[in-house]
Write an enzyme that holds these catalytic residues in place. Structure first.
Site, PDB file in Angstrom:
ATOM      1  N   ARG A 171      44.215  36.175  39.966  1.00  0.00           N
ATOM      2  CA  ARG A 171      45.277  37.528  40.431  1.00  0.00           C
ATOM      3  C   ARG A 171      44.601  38.070  41.673  1.00  0.00           C
ATOM      4  NH1 ARG A 171      48.245  42.381  36.633  1.00  0.00           N
ATOM      5  NH2 ARG A 171      46.196  42.396  35.636  1.00  0.00           N
ATOM      6  N   ASP A 457      43.827  48.387  30.592  1.00  0.00           N
ATOM      7  CA  ASP A 457      43.411  47.875  31.724  1.00  0.00           C
ATOM      8  C   ASP A 457      43.737  49.056  32.403  1.00  0.00           C
ATOM      9  OD1 ASP A 457      46.084  47.465  31.793  1.00  0.00           O
ATOM     10  OD2 ASP A 457      45.377  45.282  32.507  1.00  0.00           O
TER      11      ASP A 457
END
Length: 556
Positions: A171, A457
């Site tokens: 990603r 995150d």
């Protein structure tokens, strides 16, 4: 004091590097690799700039009272009878995917975890310092080559890859994030083109031969808001395939539907990427963040405590169901959301309770029709795998069996329905405590942080920030309290002071002094109390981690 250079990067014309020189990094930042990244930047920078201006224009309309919705101009795409390219056999089974930053030990453990896929992350799980980004590229190259190892001296253990590993997806960062350490024609390169370009350049051939069975590489695409942004990615993929001399449609990507505007563009996004798509994913934490951000100008849409905004809320369930129907109608995977729990090692009762929550969530996903899901910790993979495999009838996915035609009745109103719940002082405190601790870790190079038995995150920190901002902006009443209290700057100031003291007590005085907690507190407080909402926490804080070195000598 003048720095002494032991080496320098060989850069093509028009490219400047401000990051520290390192011999391993030089193996990634070769002249040819930088030329490839520069070519991508020059070809697509105007398209990216236009897409970002479109985002700002749309947000201005939302702030003026407009609501997101399906685009009448693309009705024929939504109603048309078309399909994406067939899913490559190498990634037909994606029942459990583990995610994590591109750190060396993490990569080895994740590839060995028993998951079907490992998504190596340059985005929300990584603090994008020069060291982290370039070391991550080195680590991924070694992983694709099968040579990666890690010597953990503290545990006297060497980590290596097993014979059978998860399939690797990567990603890159979102369109909005720059890479200030690399300039092309005097301007920072778009961060995702650096992440994608360097990884693709060095690994496409080896990956296709060893992991992709002739397909790939495979990617996850974050933060998309409109199909025009997917179209840019499609053109980037075609440009890379042409450069490498590989068949069109070799590169495959799953798009995260993690913004509210994108849920109304799912068919259009798949259509633009139809030669390169292998599905959509419910990026549910960022989706909640985006809901608040989209409605930042709407005082009638104040959310309850973020812990109450789960997948059982009508607007969240509608989003998930429509994603499943859309993906399966177009022949690709519909991936479920993240299980962020981490094992509670010193409390078996609490650990089992956490695992039971995970099982229930994953049972809901597989029964709804999802083809796979995400886990943040290897300890969650066996119970999640059991839930999915025992409910999928021995098939690798549910693309053909869970059509979800009933979800065709989902309306704009379903997708926008206000979530139910209450706001509490504990919700305000948790947002503040988590936001400050995450940002402090991010500033010191950590993008994936264990907090209160969850792996957090940037998405969680973003929810915490924008919810505090929303409550402060509109003087939200904490209606879940016995005595109702209005959120004011004075109240928030006291909460920040008290929660900062609590953080110091929890982490210890020495760690608090060594860390960047006070700096994080200032940044987080400033963003929560700003008259205008900043688009992204990490974009605002990025300048605090950029360290540009003087230019190295030109090669003679």
């Amino acid at each position: 004091m003048m720095a002494t250079y032991l080496g320098f990067y060989d850069v093509p014309e028009g490219v400047d590097l401000g990051g520290r020189y390192d011999e391993e990094f030089a193996g990634i930042l070769t002249r040819d690799a930088l030329q490839f990244v520069a070519a991508l930047q020059r070809e697509f920078r105007d398209h990216i700039r236009y897409a970002m201006e479109c985002r700002r224009d749309v947000q201005r309309r939302y702030n003026s009272g407009e609501l997101p919705g399906f685009d009448p101009a693309t009705r024929l795409i939504r109603e048309g009878n078309w399909a994406c390219a067939l899913v490559p056999p190498a990634v037909a089974n994606r029942t459990v995917e583990i995610t994590g930053p591109v750190e060396r030990k993490m990569i080895i453990n994740a590839l060995n975890s028993g998951a079907k896929v490992f998504m190596a992350d340059f985005e929300d799980a990584l603090s994008p310092s020069w060291e982290n980004l370039m070391r991550g590229q080195v680590n991924l190259r070694d992983a694709v080559n099968g040579t990666i190892s890690f010597n953990d001296q503290a545990r006297n253990r060497v980590y290596k890859l097993n014979g059978e590993t998860a399939k690797l997806f990567v990603r890159p960062r979102g369109w909005h994030l720059p890479e200030d350490h690399i300039l092309v024609d005097g301007a920072p390169v778009t961060g995702c083109l650096v992440d994608f370009g360097l990884y693709f350049f060095h690994n496409h051939a080896k990956f296709r031969a060893t992991q992709g069975a002739g397909s790939g590489p495979f990617f996850y695409i974050p933060k998309i808001e409109h199909s025009r942004e997917a179209k840019i990615w499609n053109r980037v993929f075609e440009r890379a395939e042409k450069f490498a001399g590989i068949e069109k449609g070799s590169i495959r990507a799953t798009v995260l539907i993690e913004t509210l505007p994108a849920v109304f563009q799912m068919d259009e996004i798949l259509y633009e990427l139809r030669d390169h798509s292998i599905g959509l994913n419910c990026g549910r934490w960022d989706y909640i963040f985006s809901y608040i951000k989209t409605f930042q100008g709407h005082p009638d849409r104040l959310l309850p405590d973020r812990v109450q905004v789960g997948m059982t809320q009508h607007f969240m369930r509608s989003y998930s169901d429509l994603l499943i129907r859309t993906c399966h109608r177009r022949g690709v995977h519909a991936m479920g959301g993240m299980a962020a729990q981490i094992p509670v090692k010193d409390n078996p009762v609490a650990n089992e309770a956490a695992l039971e929550l995970v099982r229930k969530d994953k049972l809901r996903e597989v029964r709804a029709g999802h083809d796979g899901t995400w886990a943040a910790h290897p300890g969650l993979i066996p119970p999640i795998m059991e839930v999915f495999t025992s409910n999928m009838g021995g098939k690798p996915n549910q693309i053909q069996t869970a059509r979800r035609e009933d979800a065709g009745k989902i309306t704009e109103e379903d997708l926008l329905q206000r979530p139910r719940g209450v706001r509490t002082m504990e919700g305000l405190r948790l947002n503040t405590r988590v936001g400050i601790q995450y940002l402090a870790a991010w500033l010191t190079g950590m993008g994936s942080v264990p907090l209160y038995n969850l792996m957090e995150d940037a998405a969680t920190a973003e929810i915490s920030r924008v919810q505090n901002w929303q409550w402060l902006k509109y003087g939200a009443v904490l209606d879940g309290e016995e005595v109702r209290v209005r959120v004011t700057p004075e109240l928030f100031g006291r909460v920040v002071e008290e929660e900062t003291a609590r953080i110091q007590m929890e982490v210890g005085v020495e760690k608090f002094k060594r860390g960047r907690f006070e700096e994080a507190c200032r940044i987080f407080t400033r963003q929560c109390t700003s008259p205008e909402l900043d688009d992204f926490l990490t974009l605002n804080a990025y300048n605090q981690i950029v360290v540009c070195h003087p230019k190295t000598p030109s090669k003679i």
